[in-house]
Design an enzyme around this catalytic site. Structure first.
Site, PDB file in Angstrom:
ATOM      1  N   GLY A   1      -9.148  -6.720   8.901  1.00 17.50           N
ATOM      2  CA  GLY A   1      -8.028  -5.949   9.410  1.00 17.50           C
ATOM      3  C   GLY A   1      -7.613  -6.374  10.794  1.00 17.50           C
ATOM      4  O   GLY A   1      -6.853  -7.332  10.971  1.00 17.50           O
TER       5      GLY A   1
ATOM      6  N   GLN B   1       0.848  -1.191   0.000  1.00 18.19           N
ATOM      7  CA  GLN B   1       0.000   0.000   0.000  1.00 18.19           C
ATOM      8  C   GLN B   1       0.886   1.245   0.000  1.00 18.19           C
ATOM      9  O   GLN B   1       1.693   1.448   0.908  1.00 18.19           O
ATOM     10  CB  GLN B   1      -0.932   0.034   1.203  1.00 18.19           C
TER      11      GLN B   1
ATOM     12  N   TYR C   1      -6.434  10.786   3.969  1.00 16.54           N
ATOM     13  CA  TYR C   1      -5.058  11.120   3.588  1.00 16.54           C
ATOM     14  C   TYR C   1      -5.031  11.885   2.253  1.00 16.54           C
ATOM     15  O   TYR C   1      -6.066  12.282   1.733  1.00 16.54           O
ATOM     16  CB  TYR C   1      -4.205   9.857   3.577  1.00 16.54           C
TER      17      TYR C   1
ATOM     18  N   ARG D   1      -7.564   2.025  -2.923  1.00 15.53           N
ATOM     19  CA  ARG D   1      -8.433   1.971  -1.741  1.00 15.53           C
ATOM     20  C   ARG D   1      -9.193   3.284  -1.587  1.00 15.53           C
ATOM     21  O   ARG D   1      -8.603   4.363  -1.702  1.00 15.53           O
ATOM     22  CB  ARG D   1      -7.627   1.701  -0.467  1.00 15.53           C
TER      23      ARG D   1
END
Length: 376
Positions: free
Chosen positions: A322, A98, A185, A232
């Site tokens: 997760g 990622q 982000y 994502r």
């Protein structure tokens, strides 16, 4: 015939041994930013998953908002990641890196020379925290610093940083990369009109606010190929001080349709309700499927029953898990056999030690320990 999550799946030419993905999770275990044998062990322990997506990995020295995270912008980091990819591949799993730029959700102590972090604008994420050093040099959560707005040429430079990191990822043995366009982000900051107040080609209407993400995808695809690029997204999320806006649905419909044109490997959606933020609205995932026919991964509050219902309905293709993977390295076996899960300890999620990282026990190991204790 019903599909279960333990059956193989396909992402382009990549064959996954099951429909379970280990979602990306920040663990902050690299003081020097270089992956090592402990990281290789951590990921190998969890390679029951058909697809592993690594923790967010910095694309440059200015991309960070958390201390001790790994990167993919130096040759030493590439060599370190080779240990991880080799270990995961030996266990028959696929692994994507990622690629991460936190943008404004950072602190001057995370930046080289203590400079200001960057963002689409100079609007501060006042309620968001980074992990850095306070004014007394004490490590911990700190308020995000006021960012510097990226110039148009700066934006082009960050896009190139993503492309360079993708090339490094492939050199390190990764099967592909996932662009982190979620959780408040940098990429998602550009999508949000309350944060992105730019007047150049990267601000304004939906097309312009989506341009940074799509140009980044195009640059990374040109560098490593579309079959190696996932994205994502967190529609309707609120992390990173991102307010909801009227055009959310239209924005993600546009992105879904544009990403389908680019034939990316997958889109990874996350429902942020499990993170204490907003849930995806009822019916959104089904609408997203109507806009995007490629591989969809869904993470956030997933369990075996929910995963299989959505997969059999054709709504998603792969289920992302997760936090359960942190304290249950054998999560796939536990799900398959309906064995109880070990609860996580969030006090151990971050930090440089191995406690709470590679020392979680499998179900079989716990049972053996119980037998030994009884005998003693």
């Amino acid at each position: 015939m019903a599909i279960n999550i333990f059956e193989p799946a396909q992402i382009g030419s990549l064959k996954l041994k099951n429909r379970i993905s280990m979602a990306p999770m920040t663990r902050a275990r690299n003081a020097d930013g270089i992956p090592n044998e402990n990281n290789a062990l951590y990921y190998a322990q969890r390679s029951g998953a058909g697809l592993i997506i690594t923790e967010g990995t910095a694309i440059s020295d200015t991309a960070k908002g958390v201390l001790y995270i790994p990167g993919l912008y130096t040759s030493q980091q590439v060599e370190g990641w080779k240990k991880v990819t080799r270990a995961v591949h030996e266990h028959g799993s696929i692994i994507f890196a990622q690629l991460w730029h936190v943008g404004r959700v950072s602190h001057t102590s995370n930046q080289p020379g203590g400079i200001a972090p960057v963002g689409p604008s100079d609007i501060r994420a006042e309620k968001s925290l980074a992990w850095g050093f306070n004014d007394d040099g004490v490590e911990g959560f700190v308020n995000s610093s006021k960012p510097r707005a990226l110039s148009t040429s700066d934006v082009k430079g960050v896009i190139q940083d993503f492309a360079n990191a993708a090339v490094n990822a492939v050199e390190a043995g990764f099967d592909g990369v996932e662009l982190h366009g979620a959780n408040g982000y940098l990429i998602e900051q550009f999508l949000n009109p309350f944060v992105n107040n730019r007047s150049d080609e990267y601000g304004g209407n939906i097309k312009n606010r989506s341009r940074f993400l799509l140009e980044t995808v195009d640059a990374v695809v040109a560098a490593v190929g579309s079959s190696k690029v996932g994205v994502r997204l967190t529609p309707y999320g609120g992390l990173g001080d991102l307010p909801h806006y009227d055009e959310i649905e239209a924005t993600y419909q546009y992105l879904a349709e544009e990403l389908e044109k680019r034939n990316v490997a997958y889109i990874h959606l996350m429902d942020q309700q499990s993170k204490g933020s907003h849930a995806l609205p009822q019916g959104f995932i089904e609408r997203f499927r109507s806009w995007y026919k490629g591989v969809i991964i869904l993470a956030g509050g997933m369990d075996k029953k929910k995963s299989e219902l959505l997969i059999n309905a054709g709504t998603i293709d792969i289920a992302g898990f997760g936090e359960p993977f942190i304290s249950n390295p054998d999560l796939v076996d536990r799900l398959k056999n309906d064995w109880p899960l070990t609860p996580p300890n969030r006090d151990l999620h971050y930090g440089l030690g191995q406690h709470g990282y590679t020392d979680w026990k499998t179900y079989a190991e716990l049972n053996r320990q119980e037998v030994v204790n009884i005998v003693l």
